[in-house]
Design a protein around this motif. Structure first.
Motif, mmCIF file in Angstrom:
data_model
loop_
_atom_site.group_PDB
_atom_site.id
_atom_site.type_symbol
_atom_site.label_atom_id
_atom_site.label_comp_id
_atom_site.label_asym_id
_atom_site.label_seq_id
_atom_site.Cartn_x
_atom_site.Cartn_y
_atom_site.Cartn_z
ATOM 1 N N GLY C 20 -0.226 0.068 -3.817
ATOM 2 C CA GLY C 20 1.085 -0.439 -4.255
ATOM 3 C C GLY C 20 1.319 0.736 -4.687
ATOM 4 O O GLY C 20 3.015 0.785 -4.221
ATOM 5 N N GLN C 21 1.556 1.875 -4.938
ATOM 6 C CA GLN C 21 1.791 2.958 -5.620
ATOM 7 C C GLN C 21 2.727 3.796 -4.397
ATOM 8 O O GLN C 21 3.731 4.629 -4.190
ATOM 9 C CB GLN C 21 1.259 4.249 -6.329
ATOM 10 C CG GLN C 21 1.283 3.537 -8.082
ATOM 11 C CD GLN C 21 0.249 4.628 -9.208
ATOM 12 O OE1 GLN C 21 -0.780 4.328 -8.670
ATOM 13 N NE2 GLN C 21 1.387 5.533 -9.655
ATOM 14 N N VAL C 22 1.161 3.816 -3.473
ATOM 15 C CA VAL C 22 1.763 4.663 -1.852
ATOM 16 C C VAL C 22 2.992 4.171 -1.175
ATOM 17 O O VAL C 22 3.986 3.988 -0.762
ATOM 18 C CB VAL C 22 0.367 5.359 -1.289
ATOM 19 C CG1 VAL C 22 1.126 5.646 -0.217
ATOM 20 C CG2 VAL C 22 -0.552 6.001 -2.252
ATOM 21 N N GLN C 41 5.914 10.831 -8.993
ATOM 22 C CA GLN C 41 4.851 9.217 -7.947
ATOM 23 C C GLN C 41 3.944 10.304 -7.425
ATOM 24 O O GLN C 41 2.556 9.221 -7.950
ATOM 25 C CB GLN C 41 5.753 8.857 -7.188
ATOM 26 C CG GLN C 41 7.091 7.790 -8.330
ATOM 27 C CD GLN C 41 6.292 6.923 -8.966
ATOM 28 O OE1 GLN C 41 5.269 6.387 -9.011
ATOM 29 N NE2 GLN C 41 6.488 7.513 -10.576
ATOM 30 N N VAL C 42 4.070 10.957 -5.593
ATOM 31 C CA VAL C 42 2.807 11.552 -5.894
ATOM 32 C C VAL C 42 1.963 11.763 -6.870
ATOM 33 O O VAL C 42 0.631 11.194 -6.880
ATOM 34 C CB VAL C 42 3.207 12.499 -4.762
ATOM 35 C CG1 VAL C 42 2.078 12.990 -4.251
ATOM 36 C CG2 VAL C 42 4.355 11.479 -3.718
ATOM 37 N N SER C 43 1.986 12.844 -8.009
ATOM 38 C CA SER C 43 1.617 13.458 -8.789
ATOM 39 C C SER C 43 0.441 12.076 -9.700
ATOM 40 O O SER C 43 -0.400 12.140 -10.470
ATOM 41 C CB SER C 43 2.092 14.369 -9.417
ATOM 42 O OG SER C 43 2.585 14.950 -9.195
ATOM 43 N N ALA D 18 -1.857 6.860 4.785
ATOM 44 C CA ALA D 18 -2.816 7.027 3.036
ATOM 45 C C ALA D 18 -2.655 6.043 2.496
ATOM 46 O O ALA D 18 -3.680 4.911 1.398
ATOM 47 C CB ALA D 18 -1.898 7.929 1.874
ATOM 48 N N GLU D 19 -1.590 5.185 2.442
ATOM 49 C CA GLU D 19 -1.925 3.313 1.450
ATOM 50 C C GLU D 19 -3.111 2.722 2.991
ATOM 51 O O GLU D 19 -4.154 1.454 1.879
ATOM 52 C CB GLU D 19 -0.591 2.423 2.582
ATOM 53 C CG GLU D 19 -0.912 0.886 1.557
ATOM 54 C CD GLU D 19 0.819 0.252 2.681
ATOM 55 O OE1 GLU D 19 1.380 1.210 2.560
ATOM 56 O OE2 GLU D 19 0.227 -0.862 2.112
ATOM 57 N N GLY D 20 -3.287 3.118 4.268
ATOM 58 C CA GLY D 20 -4.585 2.171 4.956
ATOM 59 C C GLY D 20 -5.909 2.592 4.102
ATOM 60 O O GLY D 20 -6.456 2.018 3.901
#
Lengths: 93, 93, 93, 93
Positions: C20-22, C41-43, D18-20
């Motif tokens: 969900g974050q990605v 957010q990526v960190s 990345a989500e996948g």
């Protein structure tokens, strides 16, 4: 003169401490100290060196890169390229 | 005796080299060397110390943890807990 | 059955949150959100994935590696070799 | 508009992948895949997210920070401070 000139004393102090920590780890290996205790020291000196790197990078951005950016042109592009490459090395190390 | 006893000479050699690298970085700061060149050296010594840590950890798993696991009981649990905590410190440093 | 079987629910929950974050980061890019907020957010999601990895590794050491070590022989050596290689990938990523 | 606007398509593609990958890791956990194979995937997606972060940071330095630096004053100082803090989070995550 480079960006870190104002922080030279602090950087030198941190680097001397890191050098002492690495020497201390050699003694621990020599004295057959327990692996986990040595590993704890290696993590500590790695973190200390990261702090030195982040300080250098901050100074570099605020002085060398900022100055070159104000002048603009290919020098600025190269400084920004160099800074990004240095950040990537730090993140991946 | 701990797991790294067979690798003592190699570990000591790597640590001495790392100590020399840190001393070299001090000289670079002293000599006002360009920030990016210093940062490159800091990344190199951080990577060298990670290699030392990974070697120590491998030896620890193969000897101290393996031995304790064969004996079982609370000693084994503690060794495994310690190893996981050391790995977390390494990953987060 | 593998070591993480007892933590499956927790691992799945963490992985769903990371997914969900990605997806959320994709929306931020889509909505032209400020770079620094996206980087934060990526960190955060990288750290969350590290926690998943450390949990998996802990379970693996405590079950798969511990069991193989008790049996001994080449299977144990291979499990220990694999674990060290996985730790190195985590530390270097 | 922010620095990454020219790279939006590439960033979105990487984030979708990345989500996948994270969804794929959930399936691996669900299917009781071997721990080490899951750990390999977690390291891969962590590295992919680091690449996204480094791209965002490069764009940010080259546009937002460079622009602010040309204008100078407190806005520039804040942009540089923010960039250094984001770099530190990345290095420490």
């Amino acid at each position: 003169m480079h960006g870190y000139v104002d922080n030279k004393a602090d950087l030198t102090k941190r680097l001397r401490r890191a050098e002492g920590q690495v020497r201390g780890i050699q003694r621990m290996v020599d004295d057959d100290v327990y692996c986990i205790d040595i590993l704890t020291q290696v993590s500590a000196v790695t973190k200390a060196l990261e702090t030195v790197a982040l300080q250098l990078l901050d100074d570099h951005l605020n002085h060398c890169v900022a100055e070159a950016t104000r002048e603009g042109g290919p020098v600025a592009d190269e400084k920004l390229r160099e800074a990004s490459a240095a950040i990537a090395r730090l993140v991946r190390s």
